[in-house]
Design a protein around this motif. Structure first.
Motif, PDB file in Angstrom:
ATOM      1  N   ASP A 248       0.813  -1.215   0.000  1.00  0.00           N
ATOM      2  CA  ASP A 248       0.000   0.000   0.000  1.00  0.00           C
ATOM      3  C   ASP A 248       0.849   1.268   0.000  1.00  0.00           C
ATOM      4  N   ALA A 249       1.995   1.237   0.682  1.00  0.00           N
ATOM      5  CA  ALA A 249       2.891   2.406   0.666  1.00  0.00           C
ATOM      6  C   ALA A 249       3.429   2.632  -0.745  1.00  0.00           C
ATOM      7  N   THR A 250       3.707   1.543  -1.464  1.00  0.00           N
ATOM      8  CA  THR A 250       4.171   1.644  -2.843  1.00  0.00           C
ATOM      9  C   THR A 250       3.048   2.146  -3.741  1.00  0.00           C
ATOM     10  N   ARG A 251       1.851   1.686  -3.488  1.00  0.00           N
ATOM     11  CA  ARG A 251       0.703   2.123  -4.287  1.00  0.00           C
ATOM     12  C   ARG A 251       0.405   3.600  -4.053  1.00  0.00           C
ATOM     13  N   ASP A 252       0.516   4.060  -2.830  1.00  0.00           N
ATOM     14  CA  ASP A 252       0.306   5.485  -2.540  1.00  0.00           C
ATOM     15  C   ASP A 252       1.324   6.344  -3.283  1.00  0.00           C
ATOM     16  N   TYR A 253       2.547   5.858  -3.341  1.00  0.00           N
ATOM     17  CA  TYR A 253       3.618   6.582  -4.036  1.00  0.00           C
ATOM     18  C   TYR A 253       3.300   6.681  -5.531  1.00  0.00           C
ATOM     19  N   ALA A 254       2.861   5.575  -6.125  1.00  0.00           N
ATOM     20  CA  ALA A 254       2.531   5.579  -7.555  1.00  0.00           C
ATOM     21  C   ALA A 254       1.313   6.459  -7.842  1.00  0.00           C
ATOM     22  N   LYS A 255       0.311   6.430  -6.975  1.00  0.00           N
ATOM     23  CA  LYS A 255      -0.886   7.254  -7.167  1.00  0.00           C
ATOM     24  C   LYS A 255      -0.543   8.739  -7.184  1.00  0.00           C
ATOM     25  N   PHE A 256       0.382   9.142  -6.333  1.00  0.00           N
ATOM     26  CA  PHE A 256       0.820  10.533  -6.285  1.00  0.00           C
ATOM     27  C   PHE A 256       1.341  10.978  -7.648  1.00  0.00           C
ATOM     28  N   TYR A 257       2.172  10.143  -8.278  1.00  0.00           N
ATOM     29  CA  TYR A 257       2.735  10.509  -9.572  1.00  0.00           C
ATOM     30  C   TYR A 257       1.692  10.462 -10.679  1.00  0.00           C
ATOM     31  N   LEU A 258       0.739   9.558 -10.575  1.00  0.00           N
ATOM     32  CA  LEU A 258      -0.321   9.508 -11.572  1.00  0.00           C
ATOM     33  C   LEU A 258      -1.147  10.792 -11.537  1.00  0.00           C
ATOM     34  N   ILE A 259      -1.473  11.242 -10.347  1.00  0.00           N
ATOM     35  CA  ILE A 259      -2.264  12.475 -10.193  1.00  0.00           C
ATOM     36  C   ILE A 259      -1.480  13.685 -10.676  1.00  0.00           C
ATOM     37  N   TRP A 260      -0.234  13.776 -10.281  1.00  0.00           N
ATOM     38  CA  TRP A 260       0.577  14.933 -10.673  1.00  0.00           C
ATOM     39  C   TRP A 260       0.874  14.942 -12.168  1.00  0.00           C
ATOM     40  N   SER A 261       1.003  13.777 -12.767  1.00  0.00           N
ATOM     41  CA  SER A 261       1.244  13.713 -14.215  1.00  0.00           C
ATOM     42  C   SER A 261       0.072  14.274 -15.002  1.00  0.00           C
ATOM     43  N   ALA A 262      -1.123  14.090 -14.455  1.00  0.00           N
ATOM     44  CA  ALA A 262      -2.326  14.564 -15.144  1.00  0.00           C
ATOM     45  C   ALA A 262      -2.660  16.015 -14.834  1.00  0.00           C
ATOM     46  N   ASN A 263      -2.045  16.577 -13.818  1.00  0.00           N
ATOM     47  CA  ASN A 263      -2.413  17.933 -13.394  1.00  0.00           C
ATOM     48  C   ASN A 263      -1.202  18.862 -13.268  1.00  0.00           C
ATOM     49  N   GLN A 264      -0.549  18.855 -12.120  1.00  0.00           N
ATOM     50  CA  GLN A 264       0.518  19.821 -11.858  1.00  0.00           C
ATOM     51  C   GLN A 264       1.660  19.761 -12.862  1.00  0.00           C
ATOM     52  N   PHE A 265       2.103  18.547 -13.216  1.00  0.00           N
ATOM     53  CA  PHE A 265       3.218  18.438 -14.163  1.00  0.00           C
ATOM     54  C   PHE A 265       2.819  18.969 -15.540  1.00  0.00           C
ATOM     55  N   LYS A 266       1.551  18.790 -15.917  1.00  0.00           N
ATOM     56  CA  LYS A 266       1.088  19.315 -17.196  1.00  0.00           C
ATOM     57  C   LYS A 266       1.135  20.849 -17.193  1.00  0.00           C
ATOM     58  N   LYS A 267       0.742  21.456 -16.088  1.00  0.00           N
ATOM     59  CA  LYS A 267       0.794  22.922 -15.978  1.00  0.00           C
ATOM     60  C   LYS A 267       2.241  23.412 -15.947  1.00  0.00           C
ATOM     61  N   MET A 268       3.115  22.611 -15.353  1.00  0.00           N
ATOM     62  CA  MET A 268       4.526  22.988 -15.313  1.00  0.00           C
ATOM     63  C   MET A 268       5.143  22.970 -16.714  1.00  0.00           C
ATOM     64  N   THR A 269       4.673  22.052 -17.582  1.00  0.00           N
ATOM     65  CA  THR A 269       5.145  22.033 -18.966  1.00  0.00           C
ATOM     66  C   THR A 269       4.843  23.354 -19.648  1.00  0.00           C
ATOM     67  N   GLU A 270       3.630  23.844 -19.436  1.00  0.00           N
ATOM     68  CA  GLU A 270       3.226  25.109 -20.053  1.00  0.00           C
ATOM     69  C   GLU A 270       4.083  26.270 -19.551  1.00  0.00           C
ATOM     70  N   LEU A 271       4.391  26.263 -18.287  1.00  0.00           N
ATOM     71  CA  LEU A 271       5.223  27.328 -17.722  1.00  0.00           C
ATOM     72  C   LEU A 271       6.654  27.254 -18.246  1.00  0.00           C
ATOM     73  N   ILE A 272       7.182  26.049 -18.396  1.00  0.00           N
ATOM     74  CA  ILE A 272       8.543  25.909 -18.929  1.00  0.00           C
ATOM     75  C   ILE A 272       8.590  26.363 -20.383  1.00  0.00           C
ATOM     76  N   GLU A 273       7.527  26.083 -21.138  1.00  0.00           N
ATOM     77  CA  GLU A 273       7.457  26.513 -22.538  1.00  0.00           C
ATOM     78  C   GLU A 273       7.539  28.037 -22.667  1.00  0.00           C
ATOM     79  N   ASN A 274       7.024  28.715 -21.663  1.00  0.00           N
ATOM     80  CA  ASN A 274       6.996  30.181 -21.689  1.00  0.00           C
ATOM     81  C   ASN A 274       7.960  30.784 -20.674  1.00  0.00           C
ATOM     82  N   LYS A 275       9.067  30.084 -20.426  1.00  0.00           N
ATOM     83  CA  LYS A 275       9.989  30.500 -19.365  1.00  0.00           C
ATOM     84  C   LYS A 275      10.603  31.871 -19.594  1.00  0.00           C
TER      85      LYS A 275
END
Length: 321
Positions: A248-275
């Protein structure tokens, strides 16, 4: 936490006899002479298993392995010089073959395991090859032990002996069986974790380079790999039907990255594009993502490491020097 160890063959049972002081004048003494060599060797082996599981000192681990090899050679030599009992050599020959198989595993197969260990972190495939080599070696040891045990049972039946495993042998046998069980489970969970880690390393590279294309490609890969990791972990049951902490600790870790890949990391891509044309608000937003990521990642990584260490500590005993 070390991620793998080697198990060993099944322990034979001693028999009750009143003629142990005589030179194989009864089948009990003959049986126990072979069992005695196996017990000596298995004590060495358990010390190795413990060191490999709980220590990061490769020099000491290798010294323990060499100790097992040396004992195996000595025991094999003694058994090889035993005569057959009343002309019956099957038990002795199967014991010789089993000891030789164990010697080959520790002297050759595990040498290959050590070689693979040096490069196992390079890729998911390399880690899989390493685990496959460990499990293949364990399987060879189990086959050797099963063959030797079957020969002993035939020997006992032929001479109408009653087998009786003592407490020490029973404990060692239980630990040996348990190590293989723990390894197999641990490998499945760790591979899912490692899948996420390798993908995340590419994301970090893209971030450090401030390269939007690389970061976005890594984000897409990370989303796919975390999705695979979660599918793998969902197929892993609770250990022995009740212990879920490590999985479950491993699953929690993977879930965190799945959520961030779909949200925060996507927004960070846009910010890096316009750095080159970020506003102060944009910079604060980007830095906020980094701060939140570091805090959550650290918390989840600590939980994973704690669960992994607890899992190994709970199921692989420590045999001190």
């Amino acid at each position: 936490m070390r991620i793998s160890t080697l198990a060993a063959a099944i322990l034979l049972a001693a028999v009750s006899t009143t003629a142990l002081g005589q030179a194989f004048t009864d089948p009990g003494a003959y049986n126990n002479a072979i069992v005695a060599e196996q017990l000596i060797m298995q004590k060495k082996n358990l010390r190795y298993i413990s060191k490999a599981a709980h220590s990061e000192n490769e020099r000491k681990i290798e010294a323990r392995r060499q100790d097992v090899v040396a004992q195996n050679k000595a025991s094999l030599a003694k058994i090889s010089h035993m005569p057959g009992y009343e002309g019956n050599t099957e038990f002795r020959d199967r014991a010789k073959a089993a000891f030789q198989q164990m010697l080959d595993v520790y002297a050759a197969d595990y040498k290959q395991v050590n070689s693979l260990a040096a490069s196992r972190t390079q890729s998911l495939e390399a880690m899989q090859r390493y685990f496959d080599a460990v499990e293949a070696a364990e399987q060879k040891l189990e086959v050797a032990g099963d063959s030797m045990e079957a020969a002993q049972k035939r020997f006992a039946a032929r001479y109408k002996m009653t087998m009786s495993e003592d407490a020490e042998a029973r404990k060692m046998s239980a630990v040996i069986r348990q190590v293989s069980e723990v390894n197999t489970y641990q490998h499945k969970v760790f591979l899912a974790f490692f899948r996420v880690e390798k993908a995340n390393a590419k994301l970090t590279d893209g971030l450090n380079a401030q390269n939007a294309a690389d970061f976005e490609a890594a984000r897409v890969l990370l989303a796919a790999e975390t999705d695979k990791a979660l599918a793998e972990l969902n197929a892993v049951p609770a250990f022995r039907g009740k212990d879920t902490q490590y999985r479950d600790a491993t699953r929690d870790y993977a879930k965190f990255y799945l959520i961030w890949s779909a949200n925060q990391f996507k927004k960070m891509t846009e910010l890096i594009e316009n750095k080159d044309k970020l506003t102060k608000v944009d910079v604060d937003t980007f830095n906020g993502y980094i701060k939140a990521y570091n805090a959550q990642n650290s918390k989840l990584m600590d939980a994973y490491n704690r669960a992994a260490n607890n899992f190994q500590a709970a199921y692989i005993p420590v045999f001190n020097d």
